[in-house]
Design a protein around this motif. Structure first.
Motif, mmCIF file in Angstrom:
data_model
loop_
_atom_site.group_PDB
_atom_site.id
_atom_site.type_symbol
_atom_site.label_atom_id
_atom_site.label_comp_id
_atom_site.label_asym_id
_atom_site.label_seq_id
_atom_site.Cartn_x
_atom_site.Cartn_y
_atom_site.Cartn_z
ATOM 1 N N PRO A 1 -2.234 3.665 54.582
ATOM 2 C CA PRO A 1 -1.907 2.970 53.336
ATOM 3 C C PRO A 1 -2.995 3.260 52.296
ATOM 4 O O PRO A 1 -4.148 2.869 52.467
ATOM 5 N N HIS A 2 -2.649 3.987 51.256
ATOM 6 C CA HIS A 2 -3.650 4.389 50.262
ATOM 7 C C HIS A 2 -3.585 3.574 48.980
ATOM 8 O O HIS A 2 -4.612 3.238 48.405
ATOM 9 N N HIS A 3 -2.372 3.291 48.512
ATOM 10 C CA HIS A 3 -2.250 2.555 47.256
ATOM 11 C C HIS A 3 -1.244 1.424 47.401
ATOM 12 O O HIS A 3 -0.408 1.436 48.306
ATOM 13 N N LEU A 4 -1.348 0.484 46.505
ATOM 14 C CA LEU A 4 -0.446 -0.654 46.483
ATOM 15 C C LEU A 4 -0.178 -1.022 45.038
ATOM 16 O O LEU A 4 -0.898 -0.627 44.128
ATOM 17 N N TYR A 5 0.915 -1.759 44.823
ATOM 18 C CA TYR A 5 1.323 -2.059 43.452
ATOM 19 C C TYR A 5 2.021 -3.403 43.405
ATOM 20 O O TYR A 5 2.917 -3.672 44.217
ATOM 21 N N ILE B 1 10.957 6.416 52.989
ATOM 22 C CA ILE B 1 10.343 6.812 51.712
ATOM 23 C C ILE B 1 9.356 7.939 52.016
ATOM 24 O O ILE B 1 8.361 7.737 52.694
ATOM 25 N N SER B 2 9.620 9.127 51.510
ATOM 26 C CA SER B 2 8.861 10.316 51.892
ATOM 27 C C SER B 2 7.444 10.335 51.314
ATOM 28 O O SER B 2 7.263 10.385 50.098
ATOM 29 N N ASP B 3 6.454 10.260 52.212
ATOM 30 C CA ASP B 3 5.046 10.435 51.855
ATOM 31 C C ASP B 3 4.649 9.667 50.593
ATOM 32 O O ASP B 3 4.191 10.252 49.603
ATOM 33 N N PRO B 4 4.784 8.347 50.583
ATOM 34 C CA PRO B 4 4.443 7.592 49.374
ATOM 35 C C PRO B 4 2.927 7.387 49.253
ATOM 36 O O PRO B 4 2.378 6.384 49.707
ATOM 37 N N TYR B 5 2.263 8.322 48.624
ATOM 38 C CA TYR B 5 0.811 8.216 48.445
ATOM 39 C C TYR B 5 0.493 7.260 47.296
ATOM 40 O O TYR B 5 -0.286 6.338 47.430
ATOM 41 N N GLN B 6 1.101 7.511 46.135
ATOM 42 C CA GLN B 6 0.956 6.630 44.979
ATOM 43 C C GLN B 6 2.323 6.099 44.596
ATOM 44 O O GLN B 6 3.354 6.703 44.929
ATOM 45 N N LEU B 7 2.375 4.971 43.894
ATOM 46 C CA LEU B 7 3.646 4.328 43.578
ATOM 47 C C LEU B 7 3.536 3.576 42.265
ATOM 48 O O LEU B 7 2.474 3.091 41.904
ATOM 49 N N ARG B 8 4.645 3.524 41.566
ATOM 50 C CA ARG B 8 4.729 2.760 40.321
ATOM 51 C C ARG B 8 6.159 2.296 40.086
ATOM 52 O O ARG B 8 7.111 3.023 40.324
ATOM 53 N N PHE B 9 6.292 1.052 39.598
ATOM 54 C CA PHE B 9 7.551 0.565 39.054
ATOM 55 C C PHE B 9 7.514 0.772 37.546
ATOM 56 O O PHE B 9 6.476 0.582 36.908
ATOM 57 N N SER B 10 8.667 1.110 36.966
ATOM 58 C CA SER B 10 8.759 1.065 35.518
ATOM 59 C C SER B 10 8.731 -0.401 35.096
ATOM 60 O O SER B 10 9.167 -1.285 35.847
ATOM 61 N N PRO B 11 8.195 -0.713 33.904
ATOM 62 C CA PRO B 11 8.108 -2.113 33.485
ATOM 63 C C PRO B 11 9.445 -2.844 33.485
ATOM 64 O O PRO B 11 9.486 -4.058 33.737
#
Length: 330
Positions: free
Chosen positions: A60-64, A99-109
């Motif tokens: 687990p590298h990033h979270l949002y 979810i393929s290789d989710p290193y970084q993640l973002r939701f649109s506002p």
């Protein structure tokens, strides 16, 4: 049934509601990712002690934090999964696989789009968000990217995602409506995090392979480099202070954090941050920084008023992302 039964039932229901309300009223826990331990450390914000660890997927590298503040999503890169955690109680809500290789993640506002950067597999995935469906993420398009897509940011209008391409020293802009690249431009050495100013006119790129933050004008297409701002060695991750004018950047090699005035485009302060500072969060007071000390296996609290480390707590191996609901405005 006897009246006493209903009394006990009502009491139990009331107690449950009271406990839930108490959990919501308590200070929000601090959540720290332990990338090499496949876990999350839950840290008490008052005692600054680790309360427990929650197993996650591998790396687990990033979270949002979702824009509605209902879930912290942990991206487990090697397990191809996402772990949803309640930000009030630090309990697991659900796990989404596939979810393929989710290193970084973002939701649109506007929460219509969910974007992941597959750092290991060299692609960027754009999903439609369908929260009521058994599989809430529906892949709209997979975009092949030059080597090692790293960090993401999305403009306030939910129209464009920007991604750094770490090992090809580039930046890509992708139109969310069409899921097509708009442009790719060269940037400095080993770009990592990207930060877009509140007016959507300027983008900052942290250069981990250098000692600079590059500043780009987004009012033209493709974006145009307007300044290279000297920060410190290994400029890596951003976090907004919450005042609409300043952003912090961690300098992973120099063991410092720089405070940038993105209106005047100047560095206005520096703070010590031992142990390889990586991801940060800023508390609601706008004066306290939480930063993962990646090489020291610690979470560090920094008071920007006196420019010193106030507290540290030991967590797992290679702590990376850190979040709390008690954060400064984003």
């Amino acid at each position: 049934m006897k009246p006493a039964f209903f009394v006990r039932l009502a009491f139990a229901a009331g107690l449950g509601l009271a406990l839930a309300a108490a959990a919501r009223a308590a200070p929000a826990p601090i959540i720290v990712l332990n990338s090499l331990d496949a876990s999350v450390s839950v840290v008490d914000p008052v005692s600054f002690k680790e309360l427990r660890r929650i197993p996650t997927g591998k790396e687990p590298h990033h979270l949002y934090l979702t824009p509605d503040d209902k879930s912290v999503i942990v991206a487990n890169a090697l397990s191809d999964s996402l772990t949803f955690i309640d930000p009030h109680t630090a309990t697991v809500q659900r796990t989404v696989t596939g979810i393929s290789d989710p290193y970084q993640l973002r939701f649109s506002p506007d929460m219509k789009w969910f974007v992941t950067a597959a750092n290991r597999l060299d692609h960027i995935d754009i999903y439609r968000w369908e929260p009521a469906a058994p599989m809430p993420f529906r892949l709209a398009r997979r975009i092949a990217a030059p080597k090692t897509p790293s960090h993401l940011t999305i403009d306030s209008r939910s129209t464009t995602v920007y991604a750094s391409l770490q090992d090809s020293d580039q930046l890509i802009a992708i139109d969310l409506a069409t899921q097509q690249p708009r442009w790719i431009i060269p940037v400095g050495k080993t770009p990592a995090d990207v930060f877009i100013t509140p007016d959507d006119k300027t983008l900052l790129v942290a250069l981990t392979g250098d000692s600079y933050v590059e500043i780009y004008d987004l009012t033209v297409s493709p974006a145009r480099l307007v300044q290279r701002l000297k920060t410190d060695a290994g400029a890596h991750a951003f976090r907004a202070q919450g005042d609409g004018r300043h952003v912090f950047v961690s300098n992973r090699v120099a063991d410092t954090i720089s405070r940038i005035d993105f209106v005047s485009r100047t560095v206005v302060d520096h703070y010590p941050a031992p142990g390889g500072p990586d991801c940060m969060d800023v508390l609601a007071d706008g004066k306290t920084i939480l930063v993962t000390s990646r090489w020291a296996r610690k979470l560090t609290m920094i008071d920007t008023r006196n420019r010193r480390v106030e507290r540290q707590v030991k967590v797992g191996r290679s702590p990376h992302g850190v979040w709390t609901l008690d954060h400064a405005p984003r």
